[in-house]
Scaffold this motif. Structure first.
Motif, PDB file in Angstrom:
ATOM      1  N   PHE A  38       0.692  -1.208   0.099  1.00 22.93           N
ATOM      2  CA  PHE A  38      -0.110  -0.104  -0.088  1.00 22.93           C
ATOM      3  C   PHE A  38       0.784   1.362   0.052  1.00 22.93           C
ATOM      4  CE2 PHE A  38      -2.192   3.358   2.288  1.00 22.93           C
ATOM      5  CZ  PHE A  38      -3.531   3.455   1.492  1.00 22.93           C
ATOM      6  N   TRP A  86       1.408   3.424  -3.749  1.00 23.60           N
ATOM      7  CA  TRP A  86       0.681   4.793  -3.554  1.00 23.60           C
ATOM      8  C   TRP A  86       1.622   6.006  -3.257  1.00 23.60           C
ATOM      9  CZ3 TRP A  86      -3.515   5.269  -6.162  1.00 23.60           C
ATOM     10  CH2 TRP A  86      -4.508   4.445  -6.162  1.00 23.60           C
ATOM     11  N   SER A  89      -7.803  -0.850  -7.559  1.00 24.12           N
ATOM     12  CA  SER A  89      -8.161  -0.565  -6.301  1.00 24.12           C
ATOM     13  C   SER A  89      -8.168  -1.786  -5.538  1.00 24.12           C
ATOM     14  CB  SER A  89      -9.563   0.041  -6.067  1.00 24.12           C
ATOM     15  OG  SER A  89      -9.743   1.159  -6.814  1.00 24.12           O
ATOM     16  N   HIS A 145      -4.410  -2.690  -4.465  1.00 20.61           N
ATOM     17  CA  HIS A 145      -3.559  -1.678  -3.775  1.00 20.61           C
ATOM     18  C   HIS A 145      -4.167  -1.058  -2.796  1.00 20.61           C
ATOM     19  CE1 HIS A 145      -1.305  -2.190  -7.841  1.00 20.61           C
ATOM     20  NE2 HIS A 145      -0.370  -2.581  -6.919  1.00 20.61           N
ATOM     21  N   THR A 146      -5.537  -0.919  -2.763  1.00 21.09           N
ATOM     22  CA  THR A 146      -6.268  -0.397  -1.626  1.00 21.09           C
ATOM     23  C   THR A 146      -7.236  -1.232  -0.807  1.00 21.09           C
ATOM     24  OG1 THR A 146      -6.455   1.616  -3.190  1.00 21.09           O
ATOM     25  CG2 THR A 146      -7.724   1.730  -1.189  1.00 21.09           C
ATOM     26  N   ASN A 147      -8.040  -2.023  -1.386  1.00 20.30           N
ATOM     27  CA  ASN A 147      -9.002  -2.939  -0.534  1.00 20.30           C
ATOM     28  C   ASN A 147      -8.249  -3.812   0.299  1.00 20.30           C
ATOM     29  OD1 ASN A 147     -10.842  -1.589  -2.218  1.00 20.30           O
ATOM     30  ND2 ASN A 147     -11.478  -3.328  -3.484  1.00 20.30           N
TER      31      ASN A 147
END
Length: 233
Positions: free
Chosen positions: A106, A110, A135, A138-140
């Protein structure tokens, strides 16, 4: 709480399986993309640390779901032994590998994206990769990681910190070896930042991943200690 865990683990597992399926679809169809950098990155898709991390999370949540299901089975000595071994393995997997690796993915993705997006996600690759898929990987991964801390009942098994550091560094060494071998065998740097720096800085970048992973490992242990002391279960 058992039903909450069952629903949470089921939803996350479906999410991850669908994500991996679409990641594989992209990787196996890389030749159809005209942009060279996009083809290069997709051709080695499974070798990215992001791919390793989503795979590790999938294994964890699959085992967690199996453990949830055992709660609805008749208690036997065999099932208890099975639960004890799997619970210990999953606790070790979460604390030693999954927690620090997920934070590294993460922060690194980013962070580099905010500085120079071409280092991790060139515009041509983003055109090929759906926004939801980016997403998902890399985000969830963060809310599901933290969500597990919130719903986990009891103290999560983990080794002594020194042992965890050895295992974590060994895991990172394996990844680093295959990363460098990808370059030596194909001349391809998977992360674009390595094209923009010299060998000295490349060495610094590689070593920094070990340091950052160790810091996140320590953070995870601190959170678990705090959670246990406050009886946040």
């Amino acid at each position: 709480m058992s039903k909450t865990c069952l629903i949470f683990h089921s939803v996350v597992l479906v999410h991850h399986v669908v994500t991996i399926y679409h990641m594989n679809e992209l990787s196996t169809s890389y030749m159809k993309f005209p942009d060279g950098r996009t083809r290069d990155m997709l051709s080695v898709g499974p070798r990215f640390f992001t791919s390793w991390n989503i795979g590790i999370q999938t294994i964890y949540f699959l085992i967690a779901l199996l453990l949830d299901l055992t709660r609805f089975m008749k208690e036997t000595k065999a099932i208890e032994e099975y639960k004890t071994k799997l619970t210990k393995f999953n606790g070790y997997l979460y604390n030693v590998i999954m927690f620090p690796a997920t934070l590294l993915v993460f922060i690194a993705f980013w962070g580099m994206f905010s500085i120079k997006r071409d280092w991790v996600l060139p515009q041509q690759l983003e055109d090929a990769c759906p926004v939801w898929l980016n997403s998902a990987i890399h985000t969830n991964i963060i809310p599901v990681l933290l969500g597990e801390l919130l719903i986990y009942v009891g103290e999560m098994p983990r080794p002594k910190f020194k042992t965890a550091m050895i295992i974590s560094n060994f895991f990172m060494a394996i990844y680093t070896f295959q990363y460098l071998m990808t370059y030596y065998s194909s001349g391809l740097w998977m992360y674009g930042i390595f094209y923009d720096v010299n060998w000295t800085l490349r060495g610094v970048l590689v070593l920094s991943t070990f340091v950052i992973l160790g810091a996140f490992l320590k953070m995870g242990y601190w959170i678990q200690n705090y959670r246990n002391q406050k009886k946040f279960v």
